[in-house]
Design an enzyme around this catalytic site. Structure first.
Site, mmCIF file in Angstrom:
data_model
loop_
_atom_site.group_PDB
_atom_site.id
_atom_site.type_symbol
_atom_site.label_atom_id
_atom_site.label_comp_id
_atom_site.label_asym_id
_atom_site.label_seq_id
_atom_site.Cartn_x
_atom_site.Cartn_y
_atom_site.Cartn_z
ATOM 1 N N ARG A 1 12.131 8.003 3.120
ATOM 2 C CA ARG A 1 10.993 8.277 2.238
ATOM 3 C C ARG A 1 10.354 9.629 2.567
ATOM 4 N NH1 ARG A 1 8.156 4.009 0.133
ATOM 5 N NH2 ARG A 1 6.283 4.611 1.247
ATOM 6 N N TYR B 1 21.039 -0.344 4.396
ATOM 7 C CA TYR B 1 21.574 0.778 3.612
ATOM 8 C C TYR B 1 21.404 2.087 4.378
ATOM 9 C CZ TYR B 1 16.668 1.169 1.984
ATOM 10 O OH TYR B 1 15.300 1.263 1.902
ATOM 11 N N ASP C 1 1.589 3.540 -7.722
ATOM 12 C CA ASP C 1 1.043 2.267 -7.256
ATOM 13 C C ASP C 1 -0.401 2.052 -7.706
ATOM 14 O OD1 ASP C 1 3.426 1.686 -6.045
ATOM 15 O OD2 ASP C 1 2.654 1.637 -3.993
ATOM 16 N N GLU D 1 -5.606 15.120 -1.143
ATOM 17 C CA GLU D 1 -5.081 14.040 -0.304
ATOM 18 C C GLU D 1 -6.057 13.784 0.836
ATOM 19 O OE1 GLU D 1 -2.614 11.708 0.075
ATOM 20 O OE2 GLU D 1 -3.531 11.346 2.044
HETATM 21 P P1 FAD Z 1 1.254 6.139 -2.212
HETATM 22 O O1 FAD Z 1 2.566 6.528 -1.636
HETATM 23 O O2 FAD Z 1 0.559 4.980 -1.629
HETATM 24 O O3 FAD Z 1 0.331 7.427 -2.105
HETATM 25 C C1 FAD Z 1 -1.055 7.360 -2.325
HETATM 26 C C2 FAD Z 1 -1.691 8.535 -1.608
HETATM 27 O O4 FAD Z 1 -3.058 8.588 -1.973
HETATM 28 C C3 FAD Z 1 -1.660 8.398 -0.098
HETATM 29 O O5 FAD Z 1 -1.154 9.593 0.458
HETATM 30 C C4 FAD Z 1 -3.103 8.151 0.281
HETATM 31 O O6 FAD Z 1 -3.434 8.675 1.556
HETATM 32 C C5 FAD Z 1 -3.844 8.871 -0.836
HETATM 33 N N1 FAD Z 1 -5.188 8.376 -1.089
HETATM 34 C C6 FAD Z 1 -5.585 7.088 -1.194
HETATM 35 N N2 FAD Z 1 -6.902 7.020 -1.471
HETATM 36 C C7 FAD Z 1 -7.350 8.301 -1.558
HETATM 37 C C8 FAD Z 1 -8.610 8.884 -1.822
HETATM 38 N N3 FAD Z 1 -9.716 8.137 -2.060
HETATM 39 N N4 FAD Z 1 -8.719 10.231 -1.849
HETATM 40 C C9 FAD Z 1 -7.618 11.012 -1.607
HETATM 41 N N5 FAD Z 1 -6.392 10.512 -1.335
HETATM 42 C C10 FAD Z 1 -6.260 9.158 -1.317
HETATM 43 N N6 FAD Z 1 10.106 2.283 -4.049
HETATM 44 C C11 FAD Z 1 11.288 2.599 -4.627
HETATM 45 O O7 FAD Z 1 11.284 3.106 -5.745
HETATM 46 N N7 FAD Z 1 12.482 2.353 -4.019
HETATM 47 C C12 FAD Z 1 12.544 1.811 -2.785
HETATM 48 O O8 FAD Z 1 13.641 1.568 -2.265
HETATM 49 C C13 FAD Z 1 11.320 1.513 -2.131
HETATM 50 N N8 FAD Z 1 11.318 1.023 -0.874
HETATM 51 C C14 FAD Z 1 10.147 0.813 -0.267
HETATM 52 C C15 FAD Z 1 10.170 0.418 1.060
HETATM 53 C C16 FAD Z 1 8.976 0.241 1.732
HETATM 54 C C17 FAD Z 1 9.015 -0.190 3.117
HETATM 55 C C18 FAD Z 1 7.745 0.454 1.065
HETATM 56 C C19 FAD Z 1 6.478 0.235 1.800
HETATM 57 C C20 FAD Z 1 7.719 0.842 -0.239
HETATM 58 C C21 FAD Z 1 8.908 1.031 -0.915
HETATM 59 N N9 FAD Z 1 8.930 1.460 -2.221
HETATM 60 C C22 FAD Z 1 10.101 1.764 -2.811
HETATM 61 C C23 FAD Z 1 7.660 1.587 -2.952
HETATM 62 C C24 FAD Z 1 7.211 3.000 -3.017
HETATM 63 O O9 FAD Z 1 7.315 3.626 -1.793
HETATM 64 C C25 FAD Z 1 5.793 3.087 -3.553
HETATM 65 O O10 FAD Z 1 5.744 2.387 -4.762
HETATM 66 C C26 FAD Z 1 5.452 4.554 -3.783
HETATM 67 O O11 FAD Z 1 5.465 5.239 -2.571
HETATM 68 C C27 FAD Z 1 4.105 4.695 -4.442
HETATM 69 O O12 FAD Z 1 3.771 6.052 -4.467
HETATM 70 P P2 FAD Z 1 2.320 6.517 -4.869
HETATM 71 O O13 FAD Z 1 2.342 8.003 -4.767
HETATM 72 O O14 FAD Z 1 1.910 5.889 -6.131
HETATM 73 O O15 FAD Z 1 1.361 5.886 -3.764
#
Ligand code: FAD
Length: 435
Positions: free
Chosen positions: A119, A224, A302, A45
């Protein structure tokens, strides 16, 4: 990468080594599920510590069932809320126009709970499942190189690592995605969201066992409960010209909220003095990808499928990805071919499904074309909530995504048509398409 480090043949019985880049909800779920299966998974991370931004989120039964199996039942009970119902209320006088019962009936319907929570609470639960020595912070991936023997990674601070499998869980601006699938552009939806947290004590008319949706001419307001009901998350989705960066964390002024809610009932407007810090989230997604994987590298969360929040599924789908990947890698035959086959099985299980969720979320964007922004609250998302990716993979070696072909038997299965005490109950399953 030295051959001593990398070659599976040199130590045929050593566990598979998986580097998960990104310690968000998706990366941590993958690592937890991999570790639980005896795989040597490490999280890299870039942040100096593991931290999750943002307020609340919905956890659908499609994801909660997987987290329960990972052993998070008591943690989810401690900090999650199981809403009893969603009430849709008129924006101008707060009268109830529709009510979807949830709670126990939904839990029975979907065989797992529907929860709302902070979250960061979910993030800490997930990190507790990964041994600390396997979480490497301050590790920003700068590049990687894959060959027949493995993958060499290098980081911004100069350190180098190797692995058998690289997982890009590095979020919407994924570095790994660029290498695997090429550069792509963010697509602006025409909507932005104002959001934050409000103390339940500051809005005493709200019942912390309920979710509320108000849809008016200028936007949709969803409230909520989170943190055991001590707070509500609010999300106000409105139309807005493009301008903000693709960011979740820009701060805006409460006067924006005030202007947006001009003419709304006092019940909704009581949010304004209580709103605290208001964040503006410009809503972007990206086109679904044609591929997620190479022979030793894949994507999840994502990084693989950035989606709009109108189905509330970004994190839920990331959780499904993480578990699916772990199941596929656990079953991988030894050697490079086994890894490639496992990644391709994973991608086949997930990409069609997440593409459909991605496109469905996009189609459900609220707009002002109608008289108010409740135009999409009837979208049926049973097919998302019913999904059990673990059962699908364990029961079906061909790994068919049961929902790939569009239609499924569950459509309308929970649409109890019509009214109850004058309240429309036809909004079945709409609630995840509003945040
Ligand atoms: P992220 O959470 O973006 O994590 C990516 C990680 O990678 C980060 O920690 C970042 O620092 C790290 N990173 C990036 N680049 C590098 C690199 N080069 N080297 C090392 N580390 C790196 N989803 C739901 O299912 N239900 C909901 O109700 C919902 N509500 C939401 C409300 C809000 C306000 C937001 C913003 C999002 C919401 N989502 C919800 C969406 C959801 O939070 C995201 O889709 C989810 O968090 C994606 O998770 P992830 O682990 O793929 O990516």
């Amino acid at each position: 990468m030295t051959s001593q480090q990398s070659s599976q043949n040199a130590a045929p019985n050593r566990p598979l080594r998986v580097a998960v880049v990104g310690g968000g909800i998706g990366g941590l779920t993958a690592a937890a599920a991999l570790v639980a299966r005896g795989i040597d998974a490490h999280v890299y991370e870039r942040g100096a510590d593991l931290r999750e931004e943002g307020e609340g989120m919905h956890l659908g039964p499609n994801a909660s069932r997987l987290l329960l199996r990972l052993g998070l039942g008591s943690a989810l009970t401690a900090s999650g809320v199981r809403p009893n119902a969603l009430e849709v209320r008129a924006f101008h006088d707060g009268s109830v126009v529709a009510r979807q019962e949830m709670g126990q009936s939904w839990e029975e319907r979907f065989s797992a709970p529907y929860l709302t929570l902070r979250r960061q609470d979910l993030h800490s639960m997930l990190s507790s499942l990964v041994p600390p020595e396997r979480i490497h912070t301050g590790a920003e991936l700068a590049g990687f190189e894959e060959n027949a023997e493995g993958v060499r990674l290098w980081f911004a601070d100069g350190r180098q690592e190797w692995c058998d499998v690289l997982v890009g869980a590095d979020g919407v601006h994924s570095r790994v995605r660029r290498s695997v699938a090429g550069a792509d552009a963010a697509v602006y939806s025409g909507n932005s969201a104002l959001r934050g947290l409000v103390a339940t004590a500051d809005m005493p008319h709200l019942d912390p066992s309920l979710m509320y949706l108000y849809a008016g001419p200028s936007g949709r307001v969803l409230l909520y409960p989170v943190s055991g009901g001590t707070h509500f998350t609010y999300v106000v989705v409105t139309e807005a010209p493009e301008g903000d960066a693709e960011s979740w964390t820009s701060v805006t002024d409460v006067s924006d909220l005030d202007a947006l809610l001009a003419g709304w009932s006092s019940e909704v407007r009581s949010l304004i003095p209580a709103a605290g810090q208001v964040r503006r989230w410009a809503l972007y997604d990206r086109e679904p990808l044609d591929r997620w994987s190479t022979a030793r590298t894949t994507l999840l969360g994502d990084a693989a499928h950035p989606m709009l929040p109108h189905h509330g599924q970004g994190a839920n789908q990331a959780i499904e990805d993480g578990v699916a990947l772990a199941i596929c890698l656990e079953g991988a035959a030894k050697g490079a071919d086994g890894i490639a086959a496992a990644l391709s099985r994973y991608e086949e299980a997930r990409r069609p499904h997440t593409t459909r969720v991605q496109l469905g979320s996009r189609a459900d964007k609220p707009s002002q074309e109608g008289k108010n922004m409740s135009n999409n609250v009837n979208a049926n998302v049973n097919w998302i909530l019913e999904n059990d990716v673990q059962a699908n993979l364990n029961n079906n070696s061909n790994n068919i995504d049961n929902w790939n072909n569009g239609n499924n038997n569950s459509n309308n299965s929970n649409n109890n048509s019509n009214s109850n005490n004058g309240v429309d109950n036809t909004i079945a399953n709409n609630l995840v398409n509003v945040a």
